[in-house]
Design a protein around this motif. Sequence first.
Motif, mmCIF file in Angstrom:
data_model
loop_
_atom_site.group_PDB
_atom_site.id
_atom_site.type_symbol
_atom_site.label_atom_id
_atom_site.label_comp_id
_atom_site.label_asym_id
_atom_site.label_seq_id
_atom_site.Cartn_x
_atom_site.Cartn_y
_atom_site.Cartn_z
ATOM 1 N N ARG A 279 37.063 30.294 43.103
ATOM 2 C CA ARG A 279 37.224 30.619 44.527
ATOM 3 C C ARG A 279 38.642 30.360 45.007
ATOM 4 N NH1 ARG A 279 33.288 27.609 48.021
ATOM 5 N NH2 ARG A 279 32.615 26.424 46.221
ATOM 6 N N GLU A 280 39.219 29.240 44.555
ATOM 7 C CA GLU A 280 40.597 28.908 44.947
ATOM 8 C C GLU A 280 41.565 29.976 44.443
ATOM 9 O OE1 GLU A 280 41.080 24.972 43.367
ATOM 10 O OE2 GLU A 280 40.196 24.004 45.146
ATOM 11 N N GLU A 282 40.820 33.127 43.735
ATOM 12 C CA GLU A 282 40.606 34.391 44.437
ATOM 13 C C GLU A 282 41.108 34.334 45.878
ATOM 14 O OE1 GLU A 282 36.495 35.237 43.776
ATOM 15 O OE2 GLU A 282 36.894 36.153 41.824
ATOM 16 N N GLU A 283 41.042 33.145 46.499
ATOM 17 C CA GLU A 283 41.558 33.012 47.864
ATOM 18 C C GLU A 283 43.068 33.212 47.892
ATOM 19 O OE1 GLU A 283 39.821 29.352 49.207
ATOM 20 O OE2 GLU A 283 37.868 30.372 49.361
ATOM 21 N N LYS A 284 43.745 32.788 46.805
ATOM 22 C CA LYS A 284 45.192 33.001 46.699
ATOM 23 C C LYS A 284 45.485 34.491 46.600
ATOM 24 C CE LYS A 284 46.508 28.640 44.522
ATOM 25 N NZ LYS A 284 46.766 27.985 43.228
ATOM 26 N N GLU A 285 44.583 35.199 45.884
ATOM 27 C CA GLU A 285 44.771 36.640 45.720
ATOM 28 C C GLU A 285 44.351 37.412 46.973
ATOM 29 O OE1 GLU A 285 42.525 37.264 42.181
ATOM 30 O OE2 GLU A 285 43.966 36.179 40.944
ATOM 31 N N GLY A 286 43.636 36.728 47.860
ATOM 32 C CA GLY A 286 43.328 37.247 49.199
ATOM 33 C C GLY A 286 42.514 38.510 49.260
ATOM 34 N N ARG A 289 39.444 39.556 46.956
ATOM 35 C CA ARG A 289 38.145 38.921 47.192
ATOM 36 C C ARG A 289 37.395 39.617 48.315
ATOM 37 N NH1 ARG A 289 36.083 34.307 45.609
ATOM 38 N NH2 ARG A 289 34.247 33.613 46.713
ATOM 39 N N ARG A 290 38.127 39.955 49.384
ATOM 40 C CA ARG A 290 37.472 40.571 50.540
ATOM 41 C C ARG A 290 36.897 41.945 50.211
ATOM 42 N NH1 ARG A 290 41.762 37.957 53.096
ATOM 43 N NH2 ARG A 290 43.060 39.824 53.083
ATOM 44 N N ASP A 297 32.421 35.404 51.659
ATOM 45 C CA ASP A 297 32.254 34.080 52.250
ATOM 46 C C ASP A 297 30.815 33.605 52.068
ATOM 47 O OD1 ASP A 297 31.889 31.952 54.154
ATOM 48 O OD2 ASP A 297 33.738 32.610 55.117
#
Length: 351
Positions: A279-280, A282-286, A289-290, A297
Motif C-alpha cells: 500500500r505504501e 502504491e500510494e507513492k505511485e498515486g 492505485r486510484r 481505499d
Amino acid sequence: MIERLNIIKEKYDELNKELLNPEILKDIKKTKELSKEVSELEEIVICYEKYKKVEEDIEAAKEMVKDPEMGEFAKEELVNLEEEKNKLSSELEILLIPKDPNDGKNVIVEIRGAAGGDEANIFAGDLYRMYLKYAEKEGWKVEPITEEYSEGGGFSLVSFMIKGKNVYSKMKYESGAHRVQRVPVTETQGRVHTSTATVLAMPEAEDLDFELDMSEVRIDITRSSGCGGQGVNTTDSAVRATHIPTGMIVYCQVGRSQIQNKEMALKTLKTRLYDLKQREKEEKEGAERRSKIGTGDRSEKIRTYNYPQNRVTDHRIGFTLMQLDRVMEGELSPIIEALITEDQKRKLAGE
C-alpha cells in the motif's frame, strides 16, 4: 503484438531449459522462482501456439479454395477459421495485459462489524458465511484464524485464510466497506436500517516476497476466549504476535494447539506487513492505485446489499443484480466476473 508474443515464447523456452539444469535444480529458491515464471507465461504460450496453428490452417484453406472439388468446403472452413483467429487474438490481448503479481496467491481475509452496532456484527457474520459458500463453489479451502464473537450475534472480527488456485485474482475485489439495508431482528417497528461491515482481502506473503525479522516480534501465549466450541477456554493455546516497530498485533485462537496458532499468527502478521508495504508503494505511485478496481481505499463503500428489494449493487462499476438471496448463498461469480471484465476493459483502454 506478434513481436511481443515471440519474445515471450523465447523466454518461456529458455526458462524450461534452465529448469533442466542440474546445478539450478540444487538451488530450491531459484527453482521455485523459475517455476513460477514458467507458470505465469504458460497460458500465453499455449494460446499463441493455437493462434499460429489457426494461421497455418487459414493458409492451407486458401489454397484449397482453388480446388474444384474442395472449394466450397474450404470457403466454409475459412469463415470458421477467421472467427477462431479473431477469438484467439482477443484472448491474447487480454493475456498480455500486465498481471497483478499477487493474482495466483492465497488470501487472508478480515471482516469487521463497523457502523451499526449489533446489526453490523451480524452482517459481518453473514458476509463470512457468503465467502465460505463462495469458496466451496470455487473448490477452495478455508482455514479460520480469529473469531471474535459479538454478544448480539455475528462477529466484531473474523479472519480466515482461503487457499486455492488464483484466489487473490477474484477475492481482491472484495476489499472495502460493504453496506447492508434491511430490517434488523431487534427492530420492533419494521424500519429499514443501514449498517456496514468492512472487508480486507490480502495476498498471502510468501518467503520470496517478505522476510519477517523474528527479533522484531513478541509472542504472548494467552487463554482462548469466545464461543469457539469444545476445547476453547480450557488451555493456554491462543497466541498474540506483536510487531514491535509498527505496533501491529495479530491474535490467533482458532487452532487446537499453541503450535498451530503461532504458525497462523506469524503467517497473518507477515501478510499484513507485506500488505502495508504494498500500500505504501502504491500510494507513492498515486494515480495508478486510484485507477484500479479492487485496490482502492479500505473505507470506500464498494457494495450495497438491499434486502427488501432483493438487490445487490456494486458501486464501482454500477452493476446491479436482483438476486441478493442467491449472492448470500455464495453465488458471487456474476459480480466478480463483471468486475474482472470492467478491469480488463479499462486496462485495454490504457486507463
